[in-house]
Design a protein around this motif. Structure first.
Motif, PDB file in Angstrom:
ATOM      1  N   SER A   1       7.903  15.745  64.530  1.00  0.00           N
ATOM      2  CA  SER A   1       6.846  15.438  65.492  1.00  0.00           C
ATOM      3  C   SER A   1       6.871  16.389  66.684  1.00  0.00           C
ATOM      4  N   ASP A   2       8.032  16.466  67.357  1.00  0.00           N
ATOM      5  CA  ASP A   2       8.116  17.245  68.597  1.00  0.00           C
ATOM      6  C   ASP A   2       7.885  18.728  68.372  1.00  0.00           C
ATOM      7  N   GLN A   3       8.256  19.242  67.202  1.00  0.00           N
ATOM      8  CA  GLN A   3       8.128  20.676  66.950  1.00  0.00           C
ATOM      9  C   GLN A   3       6.809  21.025  66.264  1.00  0.00           C
ATOM     10  N   SER A   4       5.880  20.066  66.236  1.00  0.00           N
ATOM     11  CA  SER A   4       4.549  20.411  65.725  1.00  0.00           C
ATOM     12  C   SER A   4       3.471  19.816  66.633  1.00  0.00           C
ATOM     13  N   THR A   5       2.913  18.679  66.290  1.00  0.00           N
ATOM     14  CA  THR A   5       1.747  18.185  67.026  1.00  0.00           C
ATOM     15  C   THR A   5       2.074  17.144  68.084  1.00  0.00           C
ATOM     16  N   GLY A   6       3.286  16.550  68.074  1.00  0.00           N
ATOM     17  CA  GLY A   6       3.555  15.392  68.916  1.00  0.00           C
ATOM     18  C   GLY A   6       4.309  15.694  70.188  1.00  0.00           C
ATOM     19  N   THR A   7       4.554  14.651  70.974  1.00  0.00           N
ATOM     20  CA  THR A   7       5.373  14.737  72.180  1.00  0.00           C
ATOM     21  C   THR A   7       5.976  13.361  72.419  1.00  0.00           C
ATOM     22  N   PHE A   8       6.404  13.066  73.675  1.00  0.00           N
ATOM     23  CA  PHE A   8       7.121  11.821  73.944  1.00  0.00           C
ATOM     24  C   PHE A   8       6.191  10.608  74.041  1.00  0.00           C
ATOM     25  N   VAL A   9       4.899  10.840  74.016  1.00  0.00           N
ATOM     26  CA  VAL A   9       3.935   9.748  74.147  1.00  0.00           C
ATOM     27  C   VAL A   9       2.779  10.021  73.191  1.00  0.00           C
ATOM     28  N   ALA A  10       2.094   8.934  72.747  1.00  0.00           N
ATOM     29  CA  ALA A  10       0.968   9.103  71.845  1.00  0.00           C
ATOM     30  C   ALA A  10      -0.127   9.935  72.500  1.00  0.00           C
ATOM     31  N   LEU A  11      -0.742  10.792  71.712  1.00  0.00           N
ATOM     32  CA  LEU A  11      -1.763  11.704  72.225  1.00  0.00           C
ATOM     33  C   LEU A  11      -3.126  11.328  71.644  1.00  0.00           C
ATOM     34  N   PRO A  12      -4.141  11.193  72.492  1.00  0.00           N
ATOM     35  CA  PRO A  12      -5.456  10.812  71.976  1.00  0.00           C
ATOM     36  C   PRO A  12      -6.044  11.842  71.007  1.00  0.00           C
ATOM     37  N   GLY A  13      -5.661  13.094  71.172  1.00  0.00           N
ATOM     38  CA  GLY A  13      -6.223  14.114  70.291  1.00  0.00           C
ATOM     39  C   GLY A  13      -5.477  14.295  68.986  1.00  0.00           C
ATOM     40  N   GLU A  14      -4.352  13.591  68.822  1.00  0.00           N
ATOM     41  CA  GLU A  14      -3.548  13.742  67.614  1.00  0.00           C
ATOM     42  C   GLU A  14      -4.117  12.851  66.512  1.00  0.00           C
ATOM     43  N   THR A  15      -5.249  13.257  65.998  1.00  0.00           N
ATOM     44  CA  THR A  15      -5.968  12.475  65.002  1.00  0.00           C
ATOM     45  C   THR A  15      -5.346  12.654  63.622  1.00  0.00           C
ATOM     46  N   PRO A  16      -5.637  11.735  62.696  1.00  0.00           N
ATOM     47  CA  PRO A  16      -5.141  11.928  61.332  1.00  0.00           C
ATOM     48  C   PRO A  16      -5.580  13.255  60.733  1.00  0.00           C
ATOM     49  N   GLU A  17      -6.784  13.698  61.053  1.00  0.00           N
ATOM     50  CA  GLU A  17      -7.279  14.965  60.517  1.00  0.00           C
ATOM     51  C   GLU A  17      -6.468  16.138  61.070  1.00  0.00           C
ATOM     52  N   LEU A  18      -6.182  16.094  62.374  1.00  0.00           N
ATOM     53  CA  LEU A  18      -5.388  17.157  62.980  1.00  0.00           C
ATOM     54  C   LEU A  18      -3.979  17.171  62.396  1.00  0.00           C
ATOM     55  N   LYS A  19      -3.371  16.001  62.233  1.00  0.00           N
ATOM     56  CA  LYS A  19      -2.013  15.927  61.686  1.00  0.00           C
ATOM     57  C   LYS A  19      -1.975  16.423  60.242  1.00  0.00           C
ATOM     58  N   ALA A  20      -3.000  16.109  59.474  1.00  0.00           N
ATOM     59  CA  ALA A  20      -3.030  16.570  58.085  1.00  0.00           C
ATOM     60  C   ALA A  20      -3.046  18.092  58.018  1.00  0.00           C
ATOM     61  N   ARG A  21      -3.648  18.720  59.029  1.00  0.00           N
ATOM     62  CA  ARG A  21      -3.766  20.168  59.030  1.00  0.00           C
ATOM     63  C   ARG A  21      -2.548  20.853  59.639  1.00  0.00           C
ATOM     64  N   ALA A  22      -1.960  20.264  60.696  1.00  0.00           N
ATOM     65  CA  ALA A  22      -0.991  21.000  61.509  1.00  0.00           C
ATOM     66  C   ALA A  22       0.364  20.331  61.686  1.00  0.00           C
ATOM     67  N   ALA A  23       0.519  19.086  61.324  1.00  0.00           N
ATOM     68  CA  ALA A  23       1.784  18.395  61.587  1.00  0.00           C
ATOM     69  C   ALA A  23       2.852  18.786  60.573  1.00  0.00           C
ATOM     70  N   ALA A  24       4.101  18.906  61.052  1.00  0.00           N
ATOM     71  CA  ALA A  24       5.239  19.106  60.162  1.00  0.00           C
ATOM     72  C   ALA A  24       5.566  17.796  59.463  1.00  0.00           C
ATOM     73  N   ARG A  25       6.124  17.889  58.255  1.00  0.00           N
ATOM     74  CA  ARG A  25       6.390  16.695  57.459  1.00  0.00           C
ATOM     75  C   ARG A  25       7.764  16.804  56.826  1.00  0.00           C
ATOM     76  N   ILE A  26       8.444  15.687  56.672  1.00  0.00           N
ATOM     77  CA  ILE A  26       9.752  15.661  56.027  1.00  0.00           C
ATOM     78  C   ILE A  26       9.546  15.664  54.516  1.00  0.00           C
ATOM     79  N   VAL A  27      10.103  16.670  53.847  1.00  0.00           N
ATOM     80  CA  VAL A  27       9.916  16.782  52.404  1.00  0.00           C
ATOM     81  C   VAL A  27      11.228  16.627  51.641  1.00  0.00           C
TER      82      VAL A  27
END
Length: 429
Positions: A34-60
């Protein structure tokens, strides 16, 4: 907490972290993603599911490891949980920019709270990185072509003492070495352009010796001059000075100049770039912190290292033999193609005595530069005899002949065994 794994995409950048914490490794793996991609210490209004699908890091990938009782970093607790997590960073979010990669996936993770240890142990780059960076200009095949050595290791040495010799004194040492049949000589990494031995004066004193030997025998010894500089323009000026005098190699302290300066040099270079990794130990010596060499070396290979120093068997430094062997094999593996393999440089307290074990442990290959400092210069018969001793040791190793037996007909090797063979090696580089 259970870790929900997803399948990586073919374009993902995969980074494997060894996590150590008194708390939950799963929670920290999720925090890295989360912290090293789209997130931070608090929920972000712009962190939409669409944005996360495109840019968020994921545990594989995620694997629990045995807990330990002593933390890598100071912390209260009796047991420290460990796990290995592989996190996929979308190429769309990172791109092929190594600055972005090192910032997002490598550099920022150590600032996250909760770790008592964190080490990056794996990096797998997608094919989109292929061709973005120049890679080695010479590598294994080019280094062999420049030295004219094909069926054995390239035998090299280092000017010793590392500091203090004048250009004329250095040239005298070089004259003795080239007459011995050595293939490669380098400035010590600590020597760049001090007032008593400026690079310009050193090049002008040494290169006539190299050229005269080439004229006499047809063999051009590769000499790597220290041209490292924090100013890329000044480093290019030094590079050009070496080229004008007929030089074909340079020693680069890669951690001292940084990736950007190295890339600037590589794109303009006509020299074989010999990488010294001094400072690397800061990043790797603690087993629970930092990087594995398998990760670190990929970045520098992409940027264009031609020859890579990696210590050796029974080295004078702290690194265990198994670590050296793994580093050797890491460099032998293509990232994308055979041409991106640099020449491994076996060094650090080497002399002929380690040749048989080096040959055995590296898979009976001679594709490397065998670099001896004190193991050549401190030979009882002088540097020329030191070179002959190392050559004899490698001839014996490749032929499967015991060194003591071979020494009966090779007096230089016998002298080396008498001096270096009865004690732990501490001389040389």
């Amino acid at each position: 907490m259970a870790t929900e794994l997803v399948q990586p995409r073919s374009s993902d950048i995969l980074v494997t972290y060894r996590i150590e914490t008194p708390g939950s490794p799963e929670a920290l793996a999720a925090k890295i993603a989360s912290d090293q991609s789209t997130g931070t210490f608090v929920a972000l209004p712009g962190e939409t599911p669409e944005l996360k699908a495109r840019a968020a890091a994921r545990i594989v990938g995620f694997e629990h490891l045995n807990a330990i009782e002593v933390a890598s970093l100071p912390s209260e607790g009796r047991k420290f949980n460990r796990a290995q997590a592989t996190i996929a960073y979308p190429l769309e979010a990172v791109g092929t920019d190594l600055t972005a990669l090192t910032t997002i996936a490598l550099g920022g993770v150590w600032s996250i709270k909760g770790f008592t240890g964190l080490r990056i142990v794996g990096l797998q780059l997608p094919s989109e990185f292929d061709g973005v960076y120049p890679g080695p200009q010479f590598g294994i095949e080019g280094s062999r072509r420049l030295t004219g050595v094909y069926q054995r290791p390239i035998i090299g040495t280092i000017i010793k003492p590392a500091l203090g010799l004048t250009p004329g004194e250095t040239a005298d040492v070089v004259a003795d070495l080239v007459a011995s049949g050595v293939d490669f000589i380098k400035d010590d990494e600590k020597l760049m352009s001090p007032p008593y031995s400026s690079l310009e004066a050193r090049v002008k004193a040494i290169m006539p010796v190299i050229r005269d030997e080439e004229q006499r025998t047809g063999k051009k010894v590769m000499y790597a001059f220290g041209i490292s500089d924090v100013d890329p323009d000044e480093m290019i000026r030094k590079h050009d000075m070496v080229v004008r005098e007929g030089g074909n190699a340079a020693v680069i302290n890669i951690n001292s100049i940084g990736m950007g300066a190295f890339l600037f040099l590589r794109r303009r270079s006509s020299l074989a770039l010999h990488a010294h990794r001094n400072g690397w130990d800061l990043l790797t010596r603690h087993p629970g912190l930092g990087f594995d060499f398998s990760v670190y070396q990929q970045l520098w290979r992409l940027l264009g290292v031609d020859q890579f120093q990696i210590n050796g068997i029974a080295a004078k430094y702290w690194e265990p033999d198994d670590s050296f062997v793994q580093s050797f094999h890491d460099l032998q593996k293509p990232i994308f193609r055979d041409a991106d393999r640099p020449l491994p440089v076996v060094c650090s307290g080497q002399w002929g005595g380690q040749a048989p074990e080096t040959y055995r442990r590296t898979g009976q290959t001679v594709d490397h530069l065998y670099l001896c400092g004190g193991g050549v210069v401190s030979h009882p018969g002088g540097p020329s005899a030191g070179v002959k001793a190392v050559r004899a040791a490698w001839d014996a190793a490749v032929s499967g002949i015991d060194l003591n037996e071979y020494a009966k007909s090779h007096p230089e090797l016998a002298q080396a065994l008498a001096k270096f063979g009865s004690k732990t090696v501490s001389e040389g580089e």
